[in-house]
Write a protein that holds these residues in place. Structure first.
Motif, PDB file in Angstrom:
ATOM      1  N   ALA A  93       0.823  -1.207   0.000  1.00 40.54           N
ATOM      2  CA  ALA A  93       0.000   0.000   0.000  1.00 40.54           C
ATOM      3  C   ALA A  93       0.854   1.252   0.000  1.00 40.54           C
ATOM      4  O   ALA A  93       0.561   2.233  -0.700  1.00 40.54           O
ATOM      5  CB  ALA A  93      -0.933   0.001   1.210  1.00 40.54           C
ATOM      6  N   LEU A  94       1.952   1.232   0.761  1.00 37.38           N
ATOM      7  CA  LEU A  94       2.816   2.399   0.857  1.00 37.38           C
ATOM      8  C   LEU A  94       3.584   2.665  -0.435  1.00 37.38           C
ATOM      9  O   LEU A  94       4.139   3.758  -0.609  1.00 37.38           O
ATOM     10  CB  LEU A  94       3.797   2.232   2.015  1.00 37.38           C
ATOM     11  CG  LEU A  94       3.191   2.297   3.418  1.00 37.38           C
ATOM     12  CD1 LEU A  94       4.239   1.971   4.467  1.00 37.38           C
ATOM     13  CD2 LEU A  94       2.573   3.662   3.681  1.00 37.38           C
ATOM     14  N   ALA A  95       3.618   1.687  -1.327  1.00 35.79           N
ATOM     15  CA  ALA A  95       4.265   1.920  -2.618  1.00 35.79           C
ATOM     16  C   ALA A  95       3.463   2.882  -3.487  1.00 35.79           C
ATOM     17  O   ALA A  95       3.986   3.453  -4.444  1.00 35.79           O
ATOM     18  CB  ALA A  95       4.444   0.586  -3.357  1.00 35.79           C
ATOM     19  N   ASP A  96       2.203   3.080  -3.128  1.00 34.42           N
ATOM     20  CA  ASP A  96       1.327   4.003  -3.853  1.00 34.42           C
ATOM     21  C   ASP A  96       1.533   5.410  -3.299  1.00 34.42           C
ATOM     22  O   ASP A  96       1.289   5.660  -2.113  1.00 34.42           O
ATOM     23  CB  ASP A  96      -0.128   3.568  -3.693  1.00 34.42           C
ATOM     24  CG  ASP A  96      -1.095   4.386  -4.538  1.00 34.42           C
ATOM     25  OD1 ASP A  96      -0.825   5.580  -4.800  1.00 34.42           O
ATOM     26  OD2 ASP A  96      -2.156   3.849  -4.899  1.00 34.42           O
ATOM     27  N   ARG A  97       1.952   6.326  -4.134  1.00 36.18           N
ATOM     28  CA  ARG A  97       2.232   7.691  -3.686  1.00 36.18           C
ATOM     29  C   ARG A  97       0.998   8.361  -3.086  1.00 36.18           C
ATOM     30  O   ARG A  97       1.093   9.111  -2.114  1.00 36.18           O
ATOM     31  CB  ARG A  97       2.754   8.523  -4.858  1.00 36.18           C
ATOM     32  CG  ARG A  97       3.065   9.968  -4.496  1.00 36.18           C
ATOM     33  CD  ARG A  97       3.574  10.739  -5.704  1.00 36.18           C
ATOM     34  NE  ARG A  97       4.817  10.189  -6.205  1.00 36.18           N
ATOM     35  CZ  ARG A  97       5.451  10.667  -7.277  1.00 36.18           C
ATOM     36  NH1 ARG A  97       4.942  11.671  -7.953  1.00 36.18           N
ATOM     37  NH2 ARG A  97       6.585  10.127  -7.673  1.00 36.18           N
ATOM     38  N   ALA A  98      -0.180   8.089  -3.653  1.00 34.45           N
ATOM     39  CA  ALA A  98      -1.407   8.701  -3.148  1.00 34.45           C
ATOM     40  C   ALA A  98      -1.720   8.223  -1.734  1.00 34.45           C
ATOM     41  O   ALA A  98      -2.198   8.997  -0.899  1.00 34.45           O
ATOM     42  CB  ALA A  98      -2.573   8.388  -4.081  1.00 34.45           C
ATOM     43  N   VAL A  99      -1.455   6.947  -1.456  1.00 28.68           N
ATOM     44  CA  VAL A  99      -1.684   6.412  -0.109  1.00 28.68           C
ATOM     45  C   VAL A  99      -0.742   7.083   0.878  1.00 28.68           C
ATOM     46  O   VAL A  99      -1.153   7.524   1.962  1.00 28.68           O
ATOM     47  CB  VAL A  99      -1.490   4.883  -0.097  1.00 28.68           C
ATOM     48  CG1 VAL A  99      -1.516   4.349   1.340  1.00 28.68           C
ATOM     49  CG2 VAL A  99      -2.581   4.199  -0.927  1.00 28.68           C
ATOM     50  N   ARG A 100       0.522   7.172   0.523  1.00 27.55           N
ATOM     51  CA  ARG A 100       1.491   7.823   1.417  1.00 27.55           C
ATOM     52  C   ARG A 100       1.093   9.269   1.673  1.00 27.55           C
ATOM     53  O   ARG A 100       1.139   9.748   2.818  1.00 27.55           O
ATOM     54  CB  ARG A 100       2.899   7.778   0.818  1.00 27.55           C
ATOM     55  CG  ARG A 100       3.473   6.389   0.658  1.00 27.55           C
ATOM     56  CD  ARG A 100       4.986   6.441   0.471  1.00 27.55           C
ATOM     57  NE  ARG A 100       5.417   7.347  -0.573  1.00 27.55           N
ATOM     58  CZ  ARG A 100       5.518   7.029  -1.867  1.00 27.55           C
ATOM     59  NH1 ARG A 100       5.176   5.807  -2.277  1.00 27.55           N
ATOM     60  NH2 ARG A 100       5.962   7.913  -2.758  1.00 27.55           N
ATOM     61  N   ALA A 101       0.708   9.979   0.616  1.00 23.36           N
ATOM     62  CA  ALA A 101       0.344  11.394   0.772  1.00 23.36           C
ATOM     63  C   ALA A 101      -0.844  11.548   1.698  1.00 23.36           C
ATOM     64  O   ALA A 101      -0.872  12.447   2.559  1.00 23.36           O
ATOM     65  CB  ALA A 101       0.043  12.006  -0.594  1.00 23.36           C
ATOM     66  N   GLN A 102      -1.859  10.679   1.563  1.00 19.62           N
ATOM     67  CA  GLN A 102      -3.034  10.798   2.424  1.00 19.62           C
ATOM     68  C   GLN A 102      -2.684  10.513   3.873  1.00 19.62           C
ATOM     69  O   GLN A 102      -3.122  11.229   4.782  1.00 19.62           O
ATOM     70  CB  GLN A 102      -4.141   9.853   1.958  1.00 19.62           C
ATOM     71  CG  GLN A 102      -5.412   9.974   2.798  1.00 19.62           C
ATOM     72  CD  GLN A 102      -6.583   9.216   2.218  1.00 19.62           C
ATOM     73  OE1 GLN A 102      -6.496   8.622   1.144  1.00 19.62           O
ATOM     74  NE2 GLN A 102      -7.700   9.228   2.922  1.00 19.62           N
ATOM     75  N   LEU A 103      -1.883   9.494   4.120  1.00 21.13           N
ATOM     76  CA  LEU A 103      -1.484   9.183   5.490  1.00 21.13           C
ATOM     77  C   LEU A 103      -0.679  10.320   6.106  1.00 21.13           C
ATOM     78  O   LEU A 103      -0.901  10.711   7.261  1.00 21.13           O
ATOM     79  CB  LEU A 103      -0.666   7.886   5.511  1.00 21.13           C
ATOM     80  CG  LEU A 103      -1.446   6.589   5.255  1.00 21.13           C
ATOM     81  CD1 LEU A 103      -0.484   5.438   5.013  1.00 21.13           C
ATOM     82  CD2 LEU A 103      -2.358   6.283   6.436  1.00 21.13           C
ATOM     83  N   VAL A 104       0.259  10.861   5.344  1.00 18.09           N
ATOM     84  CA  VAL A 104       1.091  11.954   5.854  1.00 18.09           C
ATOM     85  C   VAL A 104       0.236  13.180   6.159  1.00 18.09           C
ATOM     86  O   VAL A 104       0.371  13.809   7.225  1.00 18.09           O
ATOM     87  CB  VAL A 104       2.205  12.294   4.845  1.00 18.09           C
ATOM     88  CG1 VAL A 104       2.876  13.618   5.195  1.00 18.09           C
ATOM     89  CG2 VAL A 104       3.247  11.175   4.815  1.00 18.09           C
TER      90      VAL A 104
END
Length: 619
Positions: free
Chosen positions: A515-526
Motif C-alpha cells: 500500500a505504501l508503494a502508492d504515492r497517493a496512499v502515502r500522501a493521504q497518510l502523511v
C-alpha cells in the motif's frame, strides 16, 4: 535545559540534531530493558525547545487561496510574483511600508508587518531571506531570483479575502445560503446594516440571521463571528500564542497599544479591556483609536481578523515545511460549538439520504477516508461520517474526563444531524471512545465493527510491527511518557520524516508495504497525521492514558450486533474473551491484511460495516 543536558545532546552522535528519526528510534528501542534511559531520553528531546538551533521539523497545511507570494530584488522591484501578489500590489516599489519591511528583513533575516493593498485593505505580510524564505518559492524562476544578492521573499497571508475559503468556512459551520451571505459580507462591511445591504436582505432580517450565525459559530458577540471565520480560513497548524511583544512588531504598535489590541481582538469591550489591563476606560479608548488608525482596521471586528491572520502567519513562517493545499476536500468539513467554548469537527461524506455510519480515526491517522473505502460504503447505501475525537485535528481537547467528553461529542453530533441510529466502525485506539458512546447510547447502535481493537491487555506478543509493539509496551508501562511522546510526534510532522517513519513501522507487513508503494496512499497518510497534530497532541496523550490506566470494555446493554475483525498479517489473533460481552459478538479475520486494511481491503470492510455476509479477501 540544564548544562548537562546540552552537553549530552551535543556530544552523543546518536542524538544528532539533523536526525529526529534516529532519536525517536532510540526512545522506542530502549523501552524494553532500559526504561529509565528511555524516560530520560524523551525528557531530553522535549526540552530542546530552549535551544534556538533545534529544528523541530514541523509541517503546516497551507491553503493556496490564502497566499500571495513574490520575490523582491535588492531594489524592491518584483523579480518573480504569482497572480495574487501582482493584483494586490501592482506597484510594490511605491509602497513605503513594503520598502521598510523588506529592508528590515535584509538586516535581521525576517520581518512581520502590515501592507496596504491597492484597494486600501490592510494585509498581514512577512518578508525573509535564507533557507526559511526559500521553502516558500516553488518555481525555478523564483528560486533563481532569490539567489541574487539582496533578494527577499514577500509572503502575504489573507485568507479572509478568498471567496472560496470564506465559502468553505461558512459551510463548515453549517450556515444556510442566507446566513453565509451575511457572514461573508460581515467580514469586511463596517456595519451590520451595510453587510445586510451587500447580502441583499433587510436590516431587521439581518439581526435575526446574525443571531443564528452566532449560535452556529459559538460566538458570544457579533465580532466573534469574524474571528471564528478567520480562524477556520487560516492554515491548519499550531500558531504560537500572540503576545503584546509579537503583536507590537507585527502591527507596528506600542506595547500598551498592543495589549489593548489583543484584548479587543479577543472579543472584550473597551470597558472589559480596561478592567483586565488595569487601565482607565478613557485610556483604553485613546489606545483603541490609535490602534485602528495605525492598522487601518475600521472597527474592532476587523482588528480581530487582522490579529488572527497575523498570529497564523507568524506560526506558518516558523515551520520547517509548508504543505500547500488547494481545491475542494473530498468531504464536507463541519464544525459544531460545544459547551465550555469547545468545538467538534467532523467530515461528512454523504449522501444525506444514506444510512449513517460513524467511522473513527486511529491514534495518528484516519482523519479522512481512503477514496475506495468511502465509495464502498456509499455503494452500500451508507453515509460515512468521520468525527475528530477530543484533542485531535480541529476538535478541542477534552474539558474533563476524556471518554465522557468523546461520548458526549458524538451524542451531540448524532442529535444535531437528526440521526436515530448509526453504525459504528472503530479501529485500534478509537475503540475506547466508540464503546463509551455505545454504553451510554445502546439503543442508537444498529451495528458495530471493531477493527484490530486495542485490547485492555495491549498488543499480542506475536504482533509483527516491532516499532509499534515496543512503543505500545513503553506507553503502557510508563504512562508518564505519553504526553511527551505526543509532543515529540507533533514536532516531527515534516513529510519526509513521516514517510520514513511509515516505512519503518509498517514495512515488515507485506500488504502494508504494498500500500505504501502508492504515492497517493502515502500522501493521504502523511496529510492525516499532519492535520491530526496540527494544533495539539492532547488527544493522542489522553487516549493513550486511557489504556495505560487500565481501561476495560464497558457494559453495552443493547444494540449491535458487534463484529470484531482481526487482520491476519499482524500476527496471531488476540484473546477474544474481553469482547464476548458485546451484544451479538462475532469474530472474523481478514487474511493478508495489516494495519492499512482500510486501503487494501475496502470492499471487505464495507461489507462488514453494512452487515453483509462476510467476504473473503481477493487473492
Amino acid at each position: 535545559m540544564s548544562t548537562e543536558s546540552v552537553r549530552l545532546r551535543r556530544a552523543d552522535p546518536a542524538s544528532s540534531l539533523s536526525s529526529p528519526a534516529q532519536l525517536l528510534r532510540r526512545a522506542w528501542g530502549r523501552s524494553g530493558q532500559g526504561s529509565c534511559e528511555a524516560s530520560r531520553l524523551v525528557d531530553e528531546l522535549l526540552h530542546t525547545e530552549a535551544d534556538e538551533g533545534f529544528d523541530f521539523g514541523a509541517a503546516a497545511l497551507v491553503p493556496e487561496e490564502a497566499l500571495a507570494i513574490a520575490v523582491l530584488s535588492a531594489r524592491n522591484t518584483v523579480a518573480a510574483a504569482d497572480t495574487a501578489f501582482a493584483q494586490a500590489f501592482p506597484d510594490p516599489g511605491a509602497i513605503p511600508d513594503l520598502r521598510r519591511l523588506a529592508e528590515r528583513a535584509r538586516r535581521t533575516g525576517s520581518a512581520l508587518g502590515l501592507l496596504e493593498a491597492a484597494d486600501g485593505a490592510p494585509l498581514t505580510a512577512w518578508m525573509g531571506r535564507g533557507p526559511g524564505a526559500a521553502r516558500w518559492v516553488r518555481s525555478d524562476t523564483a528560486r533563481a531570483a532569490l539567489a541574487r544578492p539582496g533578494a527577499v521573499v514577500a509572503l502575504v497571508f489573507a485568507p479572509s479575502r478568498s471567496g472560496e475559503l470564506a465559502g468553505r468556512a461558512s459551510a463548515a459551520f453549517g450556515l444556510t445560503p442566507i446566513e453565509a451571505r451575511l457572514a461573508e459580507a460581515f467580514l469586511f462591511a463596517p456595519t451590520l446594516e451595510i453587510a445586510a445591504a451587500q447580502a441583499g436582505i433587510g436590516h431587521a432580517t439581518a439581526r435575526d440571521v446574525l443571531a443564528r450565525v452566532m449560535a452556529k459559530t459559538g460566538a458570544a458577540r457579533s465580532g466573534d463571528v469574524v474571528r471564528a471565520l478567520a480562524e477556520v480560513m487560516s492554515a491548519v497548524h499550531e500558531a504560537p500564542p500572540m503576545t503584546p511583544d509579537r503583536l507590537s512588531e507585527a502591527l507596528g504598535l506600542t506595547q500598551a497599544e498592543a495589549g489593548v489590541a489583543l484584548a479587543l481582538a479577543g472579543g472584550a469591550t473597551q470597558r472589559e479591556a480596561a478592567q483586565a489591563l488595569g487601565l482607565q476606560p478613557e485610556t483604553v479608548r485613546t489606545y483603541a483609536k490609535s490602534v485602528l488608525a495605525k492598522t487601518g482596521a475600521p472597527r474592532a471586528k476587523d482588528l480581530a481578523r487582522l490579529v488572527a491572520e497575523a498570529g497564523a502567519l507568524s506560526g506558518l513562517v516558523a515551520v520547517a515545511e509548508p504543505v500547500f493545499t488547494s481545491g475542494d476536500p473530498p468531504a464536507s468539513l463541519r464544525l459544531m460549538p460545544r459547551p465550555g467554548g469547545r468545538r467538534l469537527a467532523f467530515l461528512d461524506y454523504g449522501p444525506a439520504a444514506g444510512r449513517p455510519a460513524i467511522v473513527f480515526h486511529g491514534f495518528t491517522a484516519g482523519r479522512s477516508l481512503p477514496p475506495r473505502l468511502a465509495a464502498a460504503l456509499q455503494a452500500r447505501g451508507l453515509r460515512p461520517i468521520v468525527p475528530q475525537r477530543p484533542g485531535f485535528g480541529l476538535t478541542s481537547p477534552a474539558g474533563g474526563d476524556y471518554l465522557a467528553d468523546a461520548a458526549d461529542d458524538l451524542e451531540a453530533l448524532v442529535t444535531a444531524l437528526g440521526l436515530r441510529e448509526v453504525a459504528l466502525f472503530a479501529r485500534d485506539g478509537g475503540t475506547a471512545a466508540a464503546l463509551a458512546f455505545a454504553a451510554a447510547n445502546p439503543g442508537r447502535i444498529w451495528r458495530g465493527v471493531l477493527l484490530n481493537p486495542r485490547s485492555p491487555r495491549g498488543l499480542s506478543p506475536s504482533h509483527r510491527s516491532g516499532p509499534v509493539k515496543r512503543m505500545t509496551r513503553m506507553l503502557l508501562d510508563q504512562p508518564h511518557l505519553i504526553s511527551g511522546l505526543g509532543e515529540l510526534i507533533r514536532r516531527r510532522t515534516r513529510s519526509d520524516f513521516l514517510e520514513a517513519a511509515l516505512h519503518e513501522t509498517l514495512g515488515a507487513i507485506p500488504a502494508d508495504r504494498g500500500a505504501l508503494a502508492d504515492r497517493a496512499v502515502r500522501a493521504q497518510l502523511v496529510r492525516d497525521i499532519q492535520a491530526h497534530f496540527a494544533h495539539t497532541s492532547a488527544g493522542y496523550a489522553a487516549e493513550h492514558a486511557v489504556y495505560a490506566q487500565g481501561w476495560r470494555v464497558p457494559q453495552v446493554g443493547a444494540g449491535g450486533p458487534w463484529t470484531l475483525v482481526h487482520t491476519g498479517a499482524l500476527g496471531d489473533e488476540p484473546p477474544r474473551d474481553p469482547w464476548l460481552q458485546l451484544p451479538g459478538a462475532s469474530f472474523h479475520t481478514l487474511e493478508g491484511a495489516g494495519v492499512l486494511a482500510q486501503f487494501t481491503h475496502p470492499d471487505q470492510l464495507g461489507a462488514l460495516i453494512a452487515g453483509e455476509p462476510y467476504l473473503a479477501p481477493a487473492i
